[in-house]
Design an enzyme around this catalytic site. Sequence first.
Site, mmCIF file in Angstrom:
data_model
loop_
_atom_site.group_PDB
_atom_site.id
_atom_site.type_symbol
_atom_site.label_atom_id
_atom_site.label_comp_id
_atom_site.label_asym_id
_atom_site.label_seq_id
_atom_site.Cartn_x
_atom_site.Cartn_y
_atom_site.Cartn_z
ATOM 1 N N ASN A 9 34.702 33.962 37.966
ATOM 2 C CA ASN A 9 34.939 34.896 38.493
ATOM 3 C C ASN A 9 36.408 34.608 39.658
ATOM 4 O O ASN A 9 35.544 34.755 40.794
ATOM 5 C CB ASN A 9 34.526 35.708 38.978
ATOM 6 C CG ASN A 9 35.391 37.429 39.224
ATOM 7 O OD1 ASN A 9 36.135 37.441 38.465
ATOM 8 N ND2 ASN A 9 34.113 38.369 39.558
ATOM 9 N N LYS A 11 38.583 36.565 40.692
ATOM 10 C CA LYS A 11 38.775 38.000 40.827
ATOM 11 C C LYS A 11 40.684 38.134 41.326
ATOM 12 O O LYS A 11 41.261 37.456 40.399
ATOM 13 C CB LYS A 11 38.144 37.847 42.689
ATOM 14 C CG LYS A 11 36.302 37.572 42.333
ATOM 15 C CD LYS A 11 36.122 37.964 43.320
ATOM 16 C CE LYS A 11 34.780 38.465 43.072
ATOM 17 N NZ LYS A 11 33.323 38.742 44.235
ATOM 18 N N HIS A 95 30.330 44.450 36.383
ATOM 19 C CA HIS A 95 30.803 43.625 38.130
ATOM 20 C C HIS A 95 30.997 44.617 38.838
ATOM 21 O O HIS A 95 31.631 45.849 38.599
ATOM 22 C CB HIS A 95 32.182 42.575 37.529
ATOM 23 C CG HIS A 95 31.687 42.203 39.601
ATOM 24 N ND1 HIS A 95 31.891 42.519 40.323
ATOM 25 C CD2 HIS A 95 31.559 41.459 39.178
ATOM 26 C CE1 HIS A 95 31.515 42.130 41.681
ATOM 27 N NE2 HIS A 95 31.711 40.715 40.924
ATOM 28 N N GLU A 97 32.436 45.607 41.973
ATOM 29 C CA GLU A 97 32.942 45.614 42.251
ATOM 30 C C GLU A 97 33.991 46.656 41.288
ATOM 31 O O GLU A 97 34.698 47.540 42.449
ATOM 32 C CB GLU A 97 33.619 44.723 42.732
ATOM 33 C CG GLU A 97 33.618 43.438 43.739
ATOM 34 C CD GLU A 97 34.187 42.603 43.788
ATOM 35 O OE1 GLU A 97 35.194 41.869 43.384
ATOM 36 O OE2 GLU A 97 33.506 41.772 44.750
ATOM 37 N N GLU A 172 23.673 40.340 40.135
ATOM 38 C CA GLU A 172 23.818 40.113 41.073
ATOM 39 C C GLU A 172 23.346 41.384 42.407
ATOM 40 O O GLU A 172 24.699 41.842 42.412
ATOM 41 C CB GLU A 172 25.485 40.439 40.631
ATOM 42 C CG GLU A 172 26.258 39.213 39.903
ATOM 43 C CD GLU A 172 27.836 38.619 39.966
ATOM 44 O OE1 GLU A 172 27.812 37.793 40.853
ATOM 45 O OE2 GLU A 172 28.506 39.904 40.326
ATOM 46 N N GLY A 178 29.990 38.154 48.385
ATOM 47 C CA GLY A 178 30.943 37.761 48.822
ATOM 48 C C GLY A 178 30.612 37.989 50.890
ATOM 49 O O GLY A 178 31.492 38.449 51.237
ATOM 50 N N SER A 217 27.709 34.673 46.060
ATOM 51 C CA SER A 217 27.258 33.580 47.391
ATOM 52 C C SER A 217 26.966 32.544 47.054
ATOM 53 O O SER A 217 26.449 31.675 47.880
ATOM 54 C CB SER A 217 26.740 34.016 48.672
ATOM 55 O OG SER A 217 27.944 35.535 49.443
HETATM 56 P P1 PGA Z 1 30.838 35.310 45.543
HETATM 57 O O1 PGA Z 1 31.198 36.267 44.245
HETATM 58 O O2 PGA Z 1 30.237 33.813 44.908
HETATM 59 O O3 PGA Z 1 32.089 35.229 46.018
HETATM 60 O O4 PGA Z 1 29.859 36.182 46.068
HETATM 61 C C1 PGA Z 1 30.016 36.792 43.041
HETATM 62 C C2 PGA Z 1 30.697 37.164 42.318
HETATM 63 O O5 PGA Z 1 31.440 38.261 42.778
HETATM 64 O O6 PGA Z 1 30.383 37.049 41.081
#
Ligand code: PGA
Length: 270
Positions: A9, A11, A95, A97, A172, A178, A217
Amino acid sequence: MRKKILVGNWKLQGSLAINQLILNRFKAELAHLFDVDVVVCVPYIYLFQVQELLKDSNIAWGAQNISQYQEGPHTSCISANMVAESGASYTIIGHSERRALKLENSRVALKRVLNALNAGLTPIFCVGETLDDRENGLAELVVKNQLLNLIQGLDDANFNLAKKLNIVIAYEPVWAIGAKQSASANIVQAMHQLIRFILAERDQQFAEQTRIIYGGSVSLSNSNKLLNLADVDGGLLGRSSFVADDLISICSDMQKYIDKGNLQSYLCAS
Ligand code: PGA
């Protein structure tokens, strides 16, 4: 036997020049991967660039979301059919976010899943609890509710479509996205097992075939530990998916792990 899958992803990252460098490396250096599906989910504006660069490769691509609308007066929205026209086969939905912006509650996420399925896209449906939920002992309940909202919202026709397109569930935990640290292997395996159990309540075969992937992460230093657990069928990677060396190494490690397992079962059988 579920085939492993690794989803990147990206982003809000990328540029025409950088994408080209990264995608050309993926194409060349992941060509030998037979037992791991790799998917890159890029910002909408780059979908056609990805199509151009990856069309003759074993790497699939997708969007990071789609609209709950199919067409009409909805400025800036992108529909599932538009995404499908880029040759994409996947879209992330739900997601955290996006959910955090309050624009994507469970009802909206479900509509997006239905649009994705009807456009022939495989949804990668995200579930996960916040730190507050976990500290209050509500992690399992929150994930269960998010999942039930999906499963109970699919009538038989759409459920069959979800099975046919092999919908992916991504666990997740919001607090691990993040962050500096991922969730522990124990937490991940336990939640994936629960998710599979909930899927089985609707349909046993569905539970057995559905790939449940972990995100939050995942990096080169923990991918071996996290992505080879019994109920973990791959990963949803943010930061590590935009660093070509990291994604390539994580995929290659997965392939090596599978090769080792295959060799062992071959030796035991012979
Ligand atoms: P990250 O993001 O691997 O940077 O923690 C994962 C995600 O948001 O799917």
